[in-house]
Design an enzyme around this catalytic site. Sequence first.
Site: not given
Length: 323
Positions: A150, A181, A261, A264, A287, A296
């Site tokens: 990110r 995150k 992004h 990514r 994630h 994806y």
Amino acid sequence: MVDDAVLIERYLAHVRFEKRLAERTVTLYSLDLQKLQGYAAQVSVALTQVQNSHIRRWVAQMHGGGRSGRGIALILSGWRGFYVWLGREGLVHSNPVQDVRAPKAGKPLPKALSVDDAVQLASFASDRNDPWLEARDAAIVELLYGSGLRVGELTGLDAVAGPGALGWIDLAAAEAHVLGKGAKRRTVPVGRKTLEALTRWQALRDQALPLAVPGKPAPGGAAQAALFIGRNGTRLTAQSIWQRVKRRSQQAGLATPVHPHMLRHSFASHLLQSSSDLRAVQELLGHVSITTTQVYTRLDFQHLAKAYDAAHPRAKIKSTDQK
């Protein structure tokens, strides 16, 4: 029974003068109510006779006709307000739109580059006359695409590991240690091309740092620890990186301006195309839920579908053959 056209005019006067809504909003309400009147005429019912089943049928028709969920929701909002007013006027006993909801809008797929475009961008040299700037921006693109970081994780990287470092690159181990995150740390591998780009950048990076004055703290303080810095020696911001990546993609001749992004997304999509290991991609992206990563697989299917359409002899059957 009051004529439908008269009811609509009365309601529009109500929202225009009593509710004092903007003229643009009143115009949109008028168009939506004309649409409602048209639907009602098709089944020979007055607006005051419309039932919940009618509204649901018309929503299905709009959706089947290609109108978006958001567009349908706005129309329903206008209809709902109209029937609330009719109820206050004592002209209907219930609101037929009350419990009707628009179809959920499909979540758009993240945009990813093709493999060829990603390689073209990563291989492009935009600032041949400025080796320092070229080395920095090349390393940024390689790291975003090569490791799927990110932009916030990338800006948090320090040149070396140290106390309080949010993230750093271990060139010897070919690893990037990042803070993602939710303050979750993870380690991702760094590929050969990215290592080469980072090595070139680190060899030139310190040329921009202000010289320290003996007996005084180094100018810039902790900012000098940043891996990616500007000419003044301070840490690059996410906005700066967005601008540099976009500029580089345009100079490289890509049809679509690229943002960090997107690189990514491209990392994840291309990795899945090659390995099909969803769990591994989940770990690399950081994630928490596999559901987030599963988007994806839809990108991967799009890639397969395009390959099928382009290559398979039965993918392009002429319309005359289908009769």
